[in-house]
Design a protein around this motif. Structure first.
Motif, PDB file in Angstrom:
ATOM      1  N   LYS A 100       0.829  -1.204   0.000  1.00 15.74           N
ATOM      2  CA  LYS A 100       0.000   0.000   0.000  1.00 15.74           C
ATOM      3  C   LYS A 100       0.865   1.257   0.000  1.00 15.74           C
ATOM      4  N   ARG A 101       1.951   1.206   0.724  1.00 17.15           N
ATOM      5  CA  ARG A 101       2.851   2.366   0.735  1.00 17.15           C
ATOM      6  C   ARG A 101       3.544   2.540  -0.614  1.00 17.15           C
ATOM      7  N   ARG A 102       3.880   1.430  -1.248  1.00 19.32           N
ATOM      8  CA  ARG A 102       4.601   1.460  -2.521  1.00 19.32           C
ATOM      9  C   ARG A 102       3.685   1.801  -3.699  1.00 19.32           C
ATOM     10  N   LEU A 103       2.483   1.169  -3.718  1.00 21.19           N
ATOM     11  CA  LEU A 103       1.623   1.251  -4.901  1.00 21.19           C
ATOM     12  C   LEU A 103       0.311   1.995  -4.685  1.00 21.19           C
ATOM     13  N   GLY A 104      -0.028   2.299  -3.457  1.00 23.44           N
ATOM     14  CA  GLY A 104      -1.320   2.918  -3.172  1.00 23.44           C
ATOM     15  C   GLY A 104      -2.337   1.874  -2.746  1.00 23.44           C
ATOM     16  N   GLU A 105      -3.577   2.291  -2.693  1.00 25.16           N
ATOM     17  CA  GLU A 105      -4.645   1.409  -2.214  1.00 25.16           C
ATOM     18  C   GLU A 105      -4.759   0.166  -3.090  1.00 25.16           C
ATOM     19  N   LEU A 106      -4.971  -0.984  -2.446  1.00 28.20           N
ATOM     20  CA  LEU A 106      -5.111  -2.257  -3.155  1.00 28.20           C
ATOM     21  C   LEU A 106      -6.584  -2.618  -3.256  1.00 28.20           C
ATOM     22  N   SER A 107      -6.936  -3.269  -4.345  1.00 27.45           N
ATOM     23  CA  SER A 107      -8.320  -3.716  -4.503  1.00 27.45           C
ATOM     24  C   SER A 107      -8.581  -4.877  -3.543  1.00 27.45           C
ATOM     25  N   PRO A 108      -9.847  -5.079  -3.165  1.00 21.50           N
ATOM     26  CA  PRO A 108     -10.170  -6.224  -2.311  1.00 21.50           C
ATOM     27  C   PRO A 108      -9.730  -7.561  -2.931  1.00 21.50           C
ATOM     28  N   GLU A 109      -9.814  -7.665  -4.243  1.00 20.21           N
ATOM     29  CA  GLU A 109      -9.393  -8.897  -4.921  1.00 20.21           C
ATOM     30  C   GLU A 109      -7.901  -9.145  -4.727  1.00 20.21           C
ATOM     31  N   ILE A 110      -7.099  -8.106  -4.896  1.00 25.15           N
ATOM     32  CA  ILE A 110      -5.649  -8.239  -4.715  1.00 25.15           C
ATOM     33  C   ILE A 110      -5.339  -8.597  -3.265  1.00 25.15           C
ATOM     34  N   GLU A 111      -5.982  -7.928  -2.315  1.00 26.81           N
ATOM     35  CA  GLU A 111      -5.767  -8.246  -0.900  1.00 26.81           C
ATOM     36  C   GLU A 111      -6.117  -9.700  -0.616  1.00 26.81           C
ATOM     37  N   GLN A 112      -7.223 -10.169  -1.174  1.00 24.62           N
ATOM     38  CA  GLN A 112      -7.644 -11.561  -0.960  1.00 24.62           C
ATOM     39  C   GLN A 112      -6.623 -12.530  -1.550  1.00 24.62           C
ATOM     40  N   ARG A 113      -6.107 -12.209  -2.723  1.00 26.07           N
ATOM     41  CA  ARG A 113      -5.102 -13.074  -3.344  1.00 26.07           C
ATOM     42  C   ARG A 113      -3.840 -13.143  -2.492  1.00 26.07           C
ATOM     43  N   ILE A 114      -3.432 -12.024  -1.932  1.00 30.14           N
ATOM     44  CA  ILE A 114      -2.247 -12.005  -1.074  1.00 30.14           C
ATOM     45  C   ILE A 114      -2.512 -12.809   0.205  1.00 30.14           C
ATOM     46  N   GLN A 115      -3.693 -12.687   0.759  1.00 29.72           N
ATOM     47  CA  GLN A 115      -4.037 -13.416   1.979  1.00 29.72           C
ATOM     48  C   GLN A 115      -4.135 -14.920   1.751  1.00 29.72           C
ATOM     49  N   SER A 116      -4.244 -15.351   0.499  1.00 30.45           N
ATOM     50  CA  SER A 116      -4.323 -16.780   0.216  1.00 30.45           C
ATOM     51  C   SER A 116      -2.949 -17.396  -0.073  1.00 30.45           C
ATOM     52  N   LEU A 117      -1.897 -16.577  -0.077  1.00 28.86           N
ATOM     53  CA  LEU A 117      -0.563 -17.083  -0.373  1.00 28.86           C
ATOM     54  C   LEU A 117      -0.002 -17.879   0.810  1.00 28.86           C
ATOM     55  N   SER A 118       0.836 -18.840   0.501  1.00 28.01           N
ATOM     56  CA  SER A 118       1.527 -19.619   1.536  1.00 28.01           C
ATOM     57  C   SER A 118       2.640 -18.762   2.141  1.00 28.01           C
ATOM     58  N   LEU A 119       3.202 -19.234   3.240  1.00 29.93           N
ATOM     59  CA  LEU A 119       4.298 -18.503   3.869  1.00 29.93           C
ATOM     60  C   LEU A 119       5.475 -18.359   2.907  1.00 29.93           C
ATOM     61  N   ASN A 120       5.805 -19.411   2.177  1.00 33.15           N
ATOM     62  CA  ASN A 120       6.909 -19.332   1.217  1.00 33.15           C
ATOM     63  C   ASN A 120       6.632 -18.302   0.123  1.00 33.15           C
TER      64      ASN A 120
END
Length: 77
Positions: free
Chosen positions: A29-49
């Motif tokens: 968010k600091r680098r690119l600005g506000e994220l869409s809910p879809e992008i946030e959801q995709r990031i939240q579904s990523l594994s630790l690796n």
């Protein structure tokens, strides 16, 4: 050394993943600005690796398209 139950281990691991997600989302968010809910959801579904890999490359992103391209290549969604 104290025995750690499976539930405690899972809770500990979940806490690590959630912490990593929070840091990555703040940095993006600091680098690119506000994220869409879809992008946030995709990031939240990523594994630790995957989160760790994203954390290493996110400073190279100049646009939201860079992030979208990375997610397309590196996530299973």
């Amino acid at each position: 050394m104290r025995y750690i139950t499976t539930g405690e281990r899972i809770g500990y691991e979940r806490g690590i993943v959630e912490g990593e997600q929070a840091v990555i989302l703040r940095q993006l968010k600091r680098r690119l600005g506000e994220l869409s809910p879809e992008i946030e959801q995709r990031i939240q579904s990523l594994s630790l690796n995957q989160l760790e890999a994203l954390g290493e490359v996110l400073l190279d992103f100049a646009t939201m398209a860079d992030l979208s391209d990375w997610l397309q290549i590196n996530s299973m969604i």
